[in-house]
Scaffold this motif. Structure first.
Motif, mmCIF file in Angstrom:
data_model
loop_
_atom_site.group_PDB
_atom_site.id
_atom_site.type_symbol
_atom_site.label_atom_id
_atom_site.label_comp_id
_atom_site.label_asym_id
_atom_site.label_seq_id
_atom_site.Cartn_x
_atom_site.Cartn_y
_atom_site.Cartn_z
ATOM 1 N N PHE A 142 0.947 -1.192 -0.071
ATOM 2 C CA PHE A 142 0.002 0.026 0.030
ATOM 3 C C PHE A 142 0.829 1.203 0.026
ATOM 4 O O PHE A 142 0.877 1.891 -1.009
ATOM 5 N N ASP A 143 1.794 1.415 0.960
ATOM 6 C CA ASP A 143 2.624 2.629 0.713
ATOM 7 C C ASP A 143 3.980 1.949 1.544
ATOM 8 O O ASP A 143 4.218 1.747 2.565
ATOM 9 N N PRO A 144 4.822 1.618 0.386
ATOM 10 C CA PRO A 144 4.790 2.162 -0.950
ATOM 11 C C PRO A 144 3.702 1.108 -1.667
ATOM 12 O O PRO A 144 3.684 -0.125 -1.242
ATOM 13 N N GLY A 145 3.171 1.510 -2.701
ATOM 14 C CA GLY A 145 2.350 0.716 -3.675
ATOM 15 C C GLY A 145 1.400 1.494 -4.280
ATOM 16 O O GLY A 145 1.354 2.230 -5.093
ATOM 17 N N VAL A 146 0.290 1.356 -3.692
ATOM 18 C CA VAL A 146 -1.058 1.965 -3.959
ATOM 19 C C VAL A 146 -0.762 3.518 -3.946
ATOM 20 O O VAL A 146 -1.327 4.130 -4.877
ATOM 21 N N THR A 147 0.040 3.960 -3.040
ATOM 22 C CA THR A 147 0.276 5.357 -3.043
ATOM 23 C C THR A 147 0.962 5.980 -3.919
ATOM 24 O O THR A 147 0.799 6.967 -4.598
ATOM 25 N N ASN A 148 1.681 5.193 -4.592
ATOM 26 C CA ASN A 148 2.612 5.303 -5.914
ATOM 27 C C ASN A 148 1.696 5.478 -6.934
ATOM 28 O O ASN A 148 1.695 6.286 -7.945
ATOM 29 N N VAL A 149 0.664 4.507 -7.093
ATOM 30 C CA VAL A 149 -0.203 4.238 -8.283
ATOM 31 C C VAL A 149 -1.407 5.422 -8.157
ATOM 32 O O VAL A 149 -1.756 6.146 -8.949
ATOM 33 N N TYR A 150 -1.696 5.951 -6.789
ATOM 34 C CA TYR A 150 -2.495 7.032 -6.638
ATOM 35 C C TYR A 150 -2.089 8.246 -7.392
ATOM 36 O O TYR A 150 -2.461 9.066 -7.838
ATOM 37 N N THR A 151 -0.593 8.505 -7.336
ATOM 38 C CA THR A 151 0.017 9.836 -7.714
ATOM 39 C C THR A 151 0.252 9.538 -9.201
ATOM 40 O O THR A 151 -0.171 10.381 -9.841
ATOM 41 N N ALA A 152 0.346 8.433 -9.925
ATOM 42 C CA ALA A 152 0.235 8.069 -11.176
ATOM 43 C C ALA A 152 -1.151 8.353 -11.884
ATOM 44 O O ALA A 152 -1.171 8.923 -13.013
ATOM 45 N N HIS A 153 -2.023 7.937 -11.025
ATOM 46 C CA HIS A 153 -3.330 8.137 -11.383
ATOM 47 C C HIS A 153 -3.735 9.587 -11.601
ATOM 48 O O HIS A 153 -4.496 10.078 -12.355
ATOM 49 N N ALA A 154 -3.391 10.396 -10.425
ATOM 50 C CA ALA A 154 -3.685 11.854 -10.443
ATOM 51 C C ALA A 154 -3.150 12.510 -11.647
ATOM 52 O O ALA A 154 -3.551 13.365 -12.108
ATOM 53 N N LYS A 155 -1.846 12.192 -11.907
ATOM 54 C CA LYS A 155 -1.148 12.765 -12.918
ATOM 55 C C LYS A 155 -1.638 12.587 -14.340
ATOM 56 O O LYS A 155 -1.795 13.466 -15.125
ATOM 57 N N LYS A 156 -2.265 11.283 -14.525
ATOM 58 C CA LYS A 156 -2.845 10.977 -15.742
ATOM 59 C C LYS A 156 -4.274 11.438 -15.897
ATOM 60 O O LYS A 156 -4.595 11.845 -16.897
ATOM 61 N N HIS A 157 -5.077 11.545 -14.587
ATOM 62 C CA HIS A 157 -6.843 11.927 -14.814
ATOM 63 C C HIS A 157 -6.806 13.170 -14.096
ATOM 64 O O HIS A 157 -7.817 13.649 -14.462
ATOM 65 N N LEU A 158 -6.078 13.349 -12.944
ATOM 66 C CA LEU A 158 -6.560 14.665 -12.080
ATOM 67 C C LEU A 158 -5.983 16.049 -12.161
ATOM 68 O O LEU A 158 -6.427 17.140 -11.985
ATOM 69 N N LEU A 159 -4.678 15.764 -12.417
ATOM 70 C CA LEU A 159 -3.891 17.024 -12.621
ATOM 71 C C LEU A 159 -3.148 17.103 -13.702
ATOM 72 O O LEU A 159 -2.240 16.084 -14.126
ATOM 73 N N ASP A 160 -2.826 18.171 -14.302
ATOM 74 C CA ASP A 160 -1.810 18.459 -15.377
ATOM 75 C C ASP A 160 -0.524 18.303 -14.885
ATOM 76 O O ASP A 160 0.424 17.806 -15.443
ATOM 77 N N ARG A 161 -0.389 19.009 -13.576
ATOM 78 C CA ARG A 161 1.030 18.816 -12.951
ATOM 79 C C ARG A 161 0.907 18.772 -11.602
ATOM 80 O O ARG A 161 -0.162 19.276 -10.937
#
Length: 401
Positions: A142-161
């Motif tokens: 989860f942390d690490p792991g899911v938290t890394n994927v949450y970050t990648a998800h945010a970069k892909k779908h929620l935030l441009d930067r």
């Protein structure tokens, strides 16, 4: 048929094989191995009773590369899932290279004689895995792991930067013990007592352990005190998302836990250097681990919920935005499903998901990878399907501390 070897028969290993057994169309033949085979046998009996699936068990010393390689060859497995101790990561990676199979773990390497957990030892295997045509997936917990994927998800779908990242790990559960750790006591105490490091403006900032305490009102769980810590995902995220200006990690601890820990430190029980007792060398922290409650037994009494997630600030379509991606997990629900508390569950389920994505080819590559380097979408979908549903909330403002 896929054949998988899981090494480590603690709370996380138990969750991993229970969840693998629920997905038998992907995980065809499962073997659970540990230095103590009787623990594997106990877990196998639980898996059989809960799912009807038979898993195999074996004895292996994960510190012994040759013995591990011999077991891999005997079983004919194609993937090793390492949920043993972080000290054994390199030994097990060597065994995978020796036998030509893929590798997955949940925590980065840590030398036994120094409380220093960093990825550079495992990143140094990049060329060897790449040249062998093999994949090593690091930190699929989860942390690490899911938290890394949450970050990648945010970069892909929620935030441009993404400008700032705060990872918040809250255990709102109560196990009824005076003092206990929710995962391996030796690893837990080494993490908590280590110097704090966080990433800021292209460099690491170091502060004393437990010196930054903040109160935060967590969804569902409520207000808890959390302390800034160093955690390994900060190292990989700052490397792979260099745009992030500041990245921090926080974990909640109750006052009683902190008091007990400080006393144990003050009397030398958290030392990791050997001392002489009755003519023999012992490591005080390892002795302390032996007398503390076994984390895998805490599920029977633990009640309450966990809340783990990321608060990320940045920009979307030219406007400032703060998002909070998180999961709520119930200790009693986890115990009812797989016989473990939520701390083991939140680590074991992502390990199963990472392994499933590797076996189905949805995640693939040659070399050594951290979670944020993979496409987050199939992982996020499987979190919702296999017991760790996530939520996204937009916050009015970033954290003000």
């Amino acid at each position: 048929m896929n054949k998988i070897l899981v090494i480590g028969a603690g709370g996380v290993g138990s969750v991993v094989v229970h969840k693998m057994a629920q997905l038998s169309e992907v995980f065809g033949e499962i073997t659970l191995a540990s230095r103590r085979q009787f623990k594997c046998d106990e877990i196998a009996a639980s898996v059989k009773a809960r799912t009807g699936v038979t898993i195999h068990t074996a004895q292996v010393d994960a510190d012994d590369t040759d013995a591990t390689a011999a077991l891999i060859e005997k079983l004919g497995v194609t993937l090793l899932v390492n949920v043993a101790l972080p000290y054994q990561d390199l030994t097990l990676m060597d065994a995978c290279l020796k036998t030509g199979i893929n590798y997955l773990d949940t925590a980065n390497y840590e030398p036994r004689d120094e409380a220093k957990f960093e990825y550079h030892w495992q990143w140094a295997y990049q060329q060897r895995f790449e040249e062998a045509g093999l994949m090593a997936l690091l930190g699929s917990g989860f942390d690490p792991g899911v938290t890394n994927v949450y970050t990648a998800h945010a970069k892909k779908h929620l935030l441009d930067r993404i400008d700032t990242l705060d990872i918040l790990d809250c255990n709102g559960g109560d196990h009824g013990q005076h003092f206990a750790t929710n995962f391996n006591p030796e690893i837990n105490i080494r993490e908590v007592t280590a110097d704090v490091r966080h990433w800021e403006n292209g460099d690491w900032v170091t502060t004393p352990a437990l010196s930054n305490k903040q109160a935060f009102d967590f969804p569902v769980v409520g207000e808890k005190n959390m302390y800034q810590m160093y955690h390994e995902e900060l190292e990989s995220l700052s490397k792979h998302l260099p745009e992030i200006k500041r990245a921090r990690f926080w974990m909640t601890f109750g006052d009683a836990y902190i008091t007990h820990l400080q006393v144990l430190q003050n009397i030398g029980m958290t030392r990791i250097d050997p001392v002489i007792y009755e003519g023999k060398e012992i490591i005080p922290l390892q002795f302390l681990k032996a007398v503390l409650p076994d984390p895998s037994d805490l599920g029977k009494t633990t009640k309450g919920k966990t809340c783990i997630g990321n608060i990320m600030t940045g920009e979307k379509d030219g406007e400032a935005k703060t998002v909070y991606v998180y999961n709520i997990c119930d200790h009693e629900d986890c115990f009812a499903e797989v016989g473990s508390q939520a701390i083991s569950y939140t680590t074991g389920v992502p390990a199963m998901i990472g392994a499933a994505l590797m076996l189905t080819g949805k995640w693939s590559g040659k070399g050594v990878f951290n979670m944020e380097q993979m496409d987050p979408d199939p992982f996020m979908d499987m979190l919702n399907e296999h017991g760790l549903p996530w939520q996204v909330t937009e916050l009015d403002k970033p954290l003000d501390f």
